[in-house]
Design an enzyme around this catalytic site. Sequence first.
Site, PDB file in Angstrom:
ATOM      1  N   ASP A 677       1.089  -0.984  -0.167  1.00 50.27           N
ATOM      2  CA  ASP A 677      -0.147  -0.142  -0.316  1.00 50.27           C
ATOM      3  C   ASP A 677       0.893   0.725  -0.172  1.00 50.27           C
ATOM      4  O   ASP A 677       0.646   2.166  -0.563  1.00 50.27           O
ATOM      5  CB  ASP A 677      -0.722  -0.178   1.306  1.00 50.27           C
ATOM      6  CG  ASP A 677      -1.775   1.247   1.360  1.00 50.27           C
ATOM      7  OD1 ASP A 677      -2.913   0.827   0.364  1.00 50.27           O
ATOM      8  OD2 ASP A 677      -1.803   1.743   2.506  1.00 50.27           O
ATOM      9  N   LYS A 681       1.657   4.384  -2.666  1.00 49.64           N
ATOM     10  CA  LYS A 681       1.645   5.963  -2.812  1.00 49.64           C
ATOM     11  C   LYS A 681       3.084   6.454  -3.451  1.00 49.64           C
ATOM     12  O   LYS A 681       2.854   7.459  -4.186  1.00 49.64           O
ATOM     13  CB  LYS A 681       1.186   5.965  -0.904  1.00 49.64           C
ATOM     14  CG  LYS A 681      -0.042   5.788  -0.435  1.00 49.64           C
ATOM     15  CD  LYS A 681      -0.555   5.705   0.824  1.00 49.64           C
ATOM     16  CE  LYS A 681      -1.322   5.756   1.593  1.00 49.64           C
ATOM     17  NZ  LYS A 681      -1.151   5.317   3.216  1.00 49.64           N
TER      18      LYS A 681
END
Length: 815
Positions: A677, A681
């Site tokens: 994750d 980003k």
Amino acid sequence: MKFGGTSVGSIAAIRETLHAISSNYQIDREIAVVFSAMSGVTNALQKMAFDASQNRNFASDLKWIEALHFEVIQTLVHPNHQNEQFIQFKMLFNELESILDSVRVLKEVSLRINDLILSFGERMSSLILTQLINDSIAPAQYNDARNFIVTDSHFGNAKVDFPKTKVRFEHWSKTASREVIQVFTGFMASDEQHTTTTLGRGGSDYTAAILGSMLHADEIQIWTDVDGFMTADPRLVPHAISLPELTYAEAMELSYFGAKVIYPPTMIPAIEMEIPIYIKNTFNRDYKGTLIHKTTHHNFGLAKGIASINEVSLINIEGSGLVGFKGFSGRLFSALALSQVNVIMITQASSEHSISIAIEPLDLVNAQKSIQKEFEYEFLTKRIETVSIENDVSILAVVGENMRHSEGLAGKVFHALGRVGVNIMAIAQGSSELNISMIIRKSNLSKAINAIHNDLFLSKTKNAHLVIAGIGNIGKALLKQINNQQQNLLEYQDLKLNIIGVSNSKKFVVNTKELNFENWDFQLSQKGIEGNLDAFINQILDTNLPNIVFVDNSASSLVSSYYQTLLENNVSVVTCNKIATSDSQINYDKLKLTAIKKDVNFLYETNVGAGLPIIKTLQDIIHSGDSIVKIEAILSGTISFIFNQYVGNATFAEVVQDAQNKGFTEPNPVDDLSGKDFARKMLIIARESGLKLEMKDIEIVPILPEVCLKAKTVSEFYELLGQQEAYFSNLKYQAQENQQVLRYIGKLENGKVQIKIELVGAQHPFYNLSGSDNIISMTTQRYLQNPLVVKGPGAGAEVTAAGVFADIMRAASSF
Ligand code: ADP
Ligand code: ASP
Ligand code: MG
């Protein structure tokens, strides 16, 4: 005073009409009154005439008309006069029926007989109203306008012979009493042979103006069912505004382009005698009315109104041979005029290579024939190459006398159309600069009018229409925040947020009127339809509303797969779902490009660091000509929390378990700890910094020893994690010995992105980071010695919703 169909259309309406007449009478005015047929009657007569000519039954329509009038007589006419009126009407209906019977026998209805049939509508309404005025206001005199208004024999749309009409009125004036209220039938006239003619649909307004000029009236009042002349047709534009004043020219132009509230020729006799016309509302008599006269004083704005003709046909004539073809236009228009084709609008490309003309669809066949015939030779010699026809197009006209003095108006109009994705097929501006008219697709008409209307007349209050996809924690928090802030936005920012669609993973509801921030829950559960996303998106697009913002609060790849379609249809997209922005570079570029092309917004600030201003800061850095040297960031709130907790006696596995219990991790903590994750980003940050990268280019040095990733279940994962305590405690002690802390840091430098565990000391800006905070440090050419740092809570429903809300506001600020 002229009363339209709706003003005499029902018992209640007639009562209002009588009030309007009596108030004028009380202030000692001499009045002549003109009535239209009761609403629906002219259409019904027209239909009966046609049905009879087709040998079809017309009895039920005849019955309807009979019942409509008889009910009024029975309810409103004084009992002493009812019988007399019934007899009169029986005779009228017998006459009408026998005319229709002959049409049925002949199987044909000529325009001439059609006019006679239509005249019954006005005769009937005027007879009843004369009686009612007599009964309740003052003596009244019924006058059949066919005895006064003289026209040519162009049945259906006859031309008035003013000199002859004048003679008739002068003769009448000598004996007519000024004390009685003079009632005239609207719409009808007669030719020199005393054959009934009509003045064109909507022609009762014209009757009133003719009468006004013949009787030297002080003013002409047109009583209808709306608050005067409005900035647009209130049926198409719910927020249309009543206009206090218009010039004759403006009213003529607007009505010519479809503003049905007044019939265009009405202005002609009024202009000549400079008689002011008032448009008033029978059902709201306190409203002053729109005053139409020679010049206006009100400084209402540059444009006065928008009007439209719903359906026209566009003929495009093209050919390189048209360049310098002297006399071409002259021949074209003469040919069209000869075949009685009315040209509504003309545009010619300055290259002279093509010419477009808009006409009524009914005239199309005639027009094509006459063009073919006139230019037979030019077609043969290929001087004219193509004649193409576009149907299903509309004309939209923006009108106002002051437009000629302003530069920016056309720009505003075209910008409004561009903003909602309406393509303009042809443009014309009259040399008087009283109007700008455009041809657009019929399916775009409502959207186009509303967008222009909004920008020209309502621009103070902007409307943004929200679609909320996904009602989890973030969606709920967002709806609550907007609800609390709505009133302030309206008051201080002139922004109105309307919610028009809501969906969760099972159901959706689209409702442009009844949905709001308080009842969305109820609407979704009670009125929501179970259906796929396709249906949801289609319904949203079908609303044809301008200024839609689609807000994705889901984490679904299905939802994000619709962004492209939405943007292409001029819908802005705001999302906290990072699937699209971390998808392939090609798709990312395509979305961004589409948003630019369509002049809408694609905003995803919350994809990185929740509500923290990271994406926008990066974009500002790049747009202002700075460039990124290095970025360091901690963007996983979960990992930050775990490392911050892992300082005492608890094992690493226990700390992770605690974080999970507190709801700080994904259901499977591996999803956080794998760094995936975080990598997404970093990918988004890298792209915003101008790099072209894919997910596979991000190097993740995992936190977890490889064995832990093999776990098949969560409990197995904890077990394996427990076995690795030595590895983690080793890291911990190593850090503590050097007065350092453990941080999982993403770094972008020299075009490469890497995420790994680092040990940082007290002098490092990432040393002090509490709880689940995110931090990003941006070293740029301008922030070289001292990087720009953004730090704060990087997760949680409230702050994420706040970030989404801010993006919505940014999208709305460009509306
Ligand atoms: P009447 O029967 O009284 O003659 P019409 O139906 O002919 O009434 O005209 C009034 C209608 O014109 C209104 O109900 C409205 O829907 C329509 N209309 C179209 N454009 C405008 C406009 N710019 N302002 C007001 N009304 C308009
Ligand atoms: N009754 C006629 C029509 O419907 C005339 C009018 O209403 O002005 O066209
Ligand atoms: Mg009308």
